[in-house]
Design a protein around this motif. Structure first.
Motif, short mmCIF file in Angstrom:
data_model
loop_
_atom_site.label_atom_id
_atom_site.label_comp_id
_atom_site.label_asym_id
_atom_site.label_seq_id
_atom_site.Cartn_x
_atom_site.Cartn_y
_atom_site.Cartn_z
N LEU A 223 -19.70 -84.96 -33.46
CA LEU A 223 -19.31 -85.82 -32.35
C LEU A 223 -17.85 -85.58 -31.94
CD1 LEU A 223 -21.05 -89.19 -33.27
CD2 LEU A 223 -21.64 -87.65 -31.39
N THR A 224 -17.00 -85.34 -32.94
CA THR A 224 -15.60 -85.02 -32.63
C THR A 224 -15.52 -83.76 -31.78
OG1 THR A 224 -14.89 -86.02 -34.72
CG2 THR A 224 -13.32 -84.55 -33.64
N GLN A 225 -16.37 -82.78 -32.09
CA GLN A 225 -16.41 -81.56 -31.28
C GLN A 225 -16.87 -81.86 -29.86
OE1 GLN A 225 -19.01 -79.28 -33.77
NE2 GLN A 225 -17.36 -78.46 -35.05
N HIS A 226 -17.92 -82.68 -29.74
CA HIS A 226 -18.41 -83.07 -28.41
C HIS A 226 -17.29 -83.72 -27.59
CE1 HIS A 226 -22.71 -82.31 -28.32
NE2 HIS A 226 -22.89 -82.91 -29.48
N PHE A 227 -16.55 -84.62 -28.24
CA PHE A 227 -15.60 -85.46 -27.51
C PHE A 227 -14.23 -84.82 -27.32
CE2 PHE A 227 -18.06 -89.45 -29.09
CZ PHE A 227 -19.07 -89.17 -28.18
N SER A 229 -14.27 -81.26 -26.67
CA SER A 229 -14.56 -80.04 -25.92
C SER A 229 -14.26 -80.25 -24.43
CB SER A 229 -16.03 -79.66 -26.09
OG SER A 229 -16.36 -78.55 -25.28
N ASP A 230 -13.83 -79.17 -23.77
CA ASP A 230 -13.54 -79.30 -22.34
C ASP A 230 -14.53 -78.51 -21.48
OD1 ASP A 230 -12.78 -76.76 -22.97
OD2 ASP A 230 -10.70 -76.94 -22.28
N ASN A 231 -15.71 -78.17 -22.05
CA ASN A 231 -16.70 -77.52 -21.19
C ASN A 231 -17.34 -78.56 -20.27
OD1 ASN A 231 -19.24 -78.63 -22.32
ND2 ASN A 231 -18.77 -77.38 -24.13
N ARG A 232 -18.01 -78.09 -19.24
CA ARG A 232 -18.49 -78.98 -18.17
C ARG A 232 -19.43 -80.07 -18.70
NH1 ARG A 232 -21.15 -76.08 -13.12
NH2 ARG A 232 -19.06 -75.18 -13.09
N LYS A 233 -20.39 -79.67 -19.54
CA LYS A 233 -21.36 -80.65 -20.03
C LYS A 233 -20.69 -81.70 -20.91
CE LYS A 233 -24.54 -79.81 -23.28
NZ LYS A 233 -25.75 -79.25 -23.92
N SER A 234 -19.79 -81.26 -21.80
CA SER A 234 -19.10 -82.21 -22.68
C SER A 234 -18.26 -83.20 -21.89
CB SER A 234 -18.22 -81.46 -23.69
OG SER A 234 -19.02 -80.72 -24.59
N LYS A 235 -17.56 -82.71 -20.87
CA LYS A 235 -16.74 -83.60 -20.05
C LYS A 235 -17.61 -84.64 -19.33
CE LYS A 235 -12.60 -80.91 -19.01
NZ LYS A 235 -11.82 -80.24 -17.95
N ALA A 236 -18.76 -84.21 -18.85
CA ALA A 236 -19.67 -85.14 -18.16
C ALA A 236 -20.18 -86.21 -19.13
CB ALA A 236 -20.85 -84.37 -17.56
N ILE A 237 -20.51 -85.80 -20.36
CA ILE A 237 -20.98 -86.76 -21.37
C ILE A 237 -19.88 -87.74 -21.73
CG2 ILE A 237 -21.68 -86.97 -23.80
CD1 ILE A 237 -23.30 -84.38 -23.46
N GLN A 238 -18.65 -87.23 -21.91
CA GLN A 238 -17.53 -88.09 -22.29
C GLN A 238 -17.31 -89.23 -21.28
OE1 GLN A 238 -14.20 -85.34 -22.75
NE2 GLN A 238 -15.45 -84.06 -24.12
#
Length: 460
Positions: A223-227, A229-238
């Motif tokens: 989850l730390t990696q998800h939150f 990350s600056d890729n498009r999908k991760s930013k949208a999820i955040q």
């Protein structure tokens, strides 16, 4: 930023079964060594002869050395809050993580590999092996293939790499990864409530809808990696995630099966709804006109009965080569020798001659059937038993007549020995090609606690 620069010598042997024979760690603050630790370690297992020749460390030297659990606390202290640095860091980190896993301790560290850094910052060197690289850079290296000598040389190499790193990428990547600097308060609170354990996690939006499903050996870390990350999908999820729920699974097999099933069921927005099939090749069999069972790698095809499936052709080829060697089978009848006459293994006396009919089909097919009985769960009734979500619990995967029925967890043996109770604790799941591939692939690559073969129709 502080670093724990280390080197480990091991016994050699099978992957993830090696033991540590010597370890050296230097705590480095970016300019100087501020702490150090070195010790021989009794691995409580034999050392491969080639390793003895390489390192000079033999079992007699280690008889009175401390065992790993006796030095574990010191290792934790000297590496606390530091980034692990090693020449081929994946290896050293894996060995340490495995040793701590045996003690039931979760050892998680960021790592830096001086091989990768050197290739980037000092290109065009003739070799990046530690010995040749430090010699090329004029760094003294004494006691090659001993932990203390190699770790000292790695410290000096790392000093040069820090100087060479004019863009400060080494430091910046860890500042970037620091969740306190990168994650807003909402996401930090979400992470705080999750475990550093294996399982499946579900991201929800403010309406409570599941927007993403994932699995990880360490949910908190993932989850730390998800939150961060600056890729498009991760930013949208955040932007839209408001909560994360999770289910611990105790082991990765259950996590993989649950993740696959849940994605198909919920079709979350940020998962690929029609996830690409994870297998592209399969291993099939047929009986030729002479009565010999042939094995054949073929493109995955749901219309054909597969012994097992593979992600890619190279994986299929490597596994079939291992099967042929393990069961003393014929290369030609495995599709590796297409010309007429004897196969190469026959010439080196590793094939009994089925390729030129020296061995009867009955004798040859017995060995093929031994492979099929062990490797494939087609038509089998079996339980795959592995670790559960706590120390007293076990997980169970149920296979009936070659079909995956589901999984569950139990604490007492009578729960799986009683068919009615077993049926009630199993979480029913679809027997699709993805689940079959997950189970077959996992059993090829990983050890489970045990596999129990059941009598036919025992859990009806």
């Amino acid at each position: 930023m502080e670093y724990a620069i280390l080197d480990i010598e091991t016994t050699g042997g099978k992957y993830n079964e090696e033991g540590i024979t010597e370890i050296a760690i230097y705590r480095f603050d970016g300019t100087k060594v501020v702490d150090q630790f070195a010790s021989l370690v009794n691995p409580e297992r034999s050392i491969q002869p080639f390793v003895v020749n390489l390192t000079g460390i033999n079992s007699e030297m280690l008889r009175n050395a401390p065992k790993f659990y006796e030095v574990a606390k010191r290792i934790i202290e000297i590496t606390d809050g530091a980034v692990l640095v090693a020449h081929n860091a994946k290896f050293d980190n894996r060995i340490l993580t495995t040793e701590f896993d045996r003690l039931g301790y979760n050892f998680e560290k960021e790592t830096l590999c001086t091989v990768e850094l050197a290739k980037k910052l000092i290109p065009d060197m003739p070799s990046y092996s530690l010995g040749k690289l430090v010699r090329s850079l004029g760094i003294p290296l004494s006691d090659r293939h001993r932990a203390q000598g190699d770790a000292k040389a790695t410290v000096e190499l790392f000093k040069i790499l820090l100087v060479k790193d004019t863009n400060k990428d080494i430091v910046k990547q860890f500042v970037k990864r620091d969740p306190k600097k990168q994650i807003d308060t909402k996401l930090l609170e979400i992470i705080k409530g999750t475990p550093s354990e294996v399982g499946v996690y579900y991201m929800h939006n403010e309406q409570g809808d599941i927007i993403y499903i994932g699995k990880s050996k360490n949910i908190k870390k993932r989850l730390t990696q998800h939150f961060t990350s600056d890729n498009r999908k991760s930013k949208a999820i955040q932007l839209v995630v408001t909560a994360v729920t999770f289910e611990k699974t105790g082991n990765e097999l259950i996590a993989l099966l649950q993740e696959s099933d849940e994605i198909k069921k919920h079709k979350p927005k940020y998962n690929r709804a029609l996830r690409k099939t994870v297998f592209n090749y399969q291993l099939g069999s047929f009986k030729d006109e002479l009565g010999y069972i042939n094995l054949k790698i073929e493109k995955a095809d749901a219309r054909k009965k597969a012994i097992t499936t593979f992600s890619n052709y190279q994986s299929a080829k490597n596994n079939l080569e291992n099967i042929i060697n393990k069961y003393n089978l014929c290369q030609r009848l495995g599709g590796f020798h297409t010309t007429k006459g004897s196969c190469f293994n026959y010439e080196i006396k590793q094939c009994e001659g089925a390729c030129i009919q020296e061995e009867t089909p009955e004798l040859y097919n017995t060995r093929v059937q031994n492979f099929l009985d062990e490797y494939s769960y087609a038509d089998k009734n079996m339980l795959v038993i592995d670790r559960g979500r706590d120390i007293e619990e076990r997980s169970v995967v149920l296979i009936e007549e070659g079909k995956f029925k589901g999984f569950g967890f139990y604490n007492l043996n009578y729960q799986i020995n009683n068919p009615e109770i077993l049926k009630s604790i199993i979480r029913p799941m679809d027997n699709n090609r993805d689940s079959q591939h997950i189970i077959q692939s996992y059993l090829r690559k990983n050890k489970v606690l045990k596999i129990v073969n059941l009598k036919s129709n025992s859990v009806k």
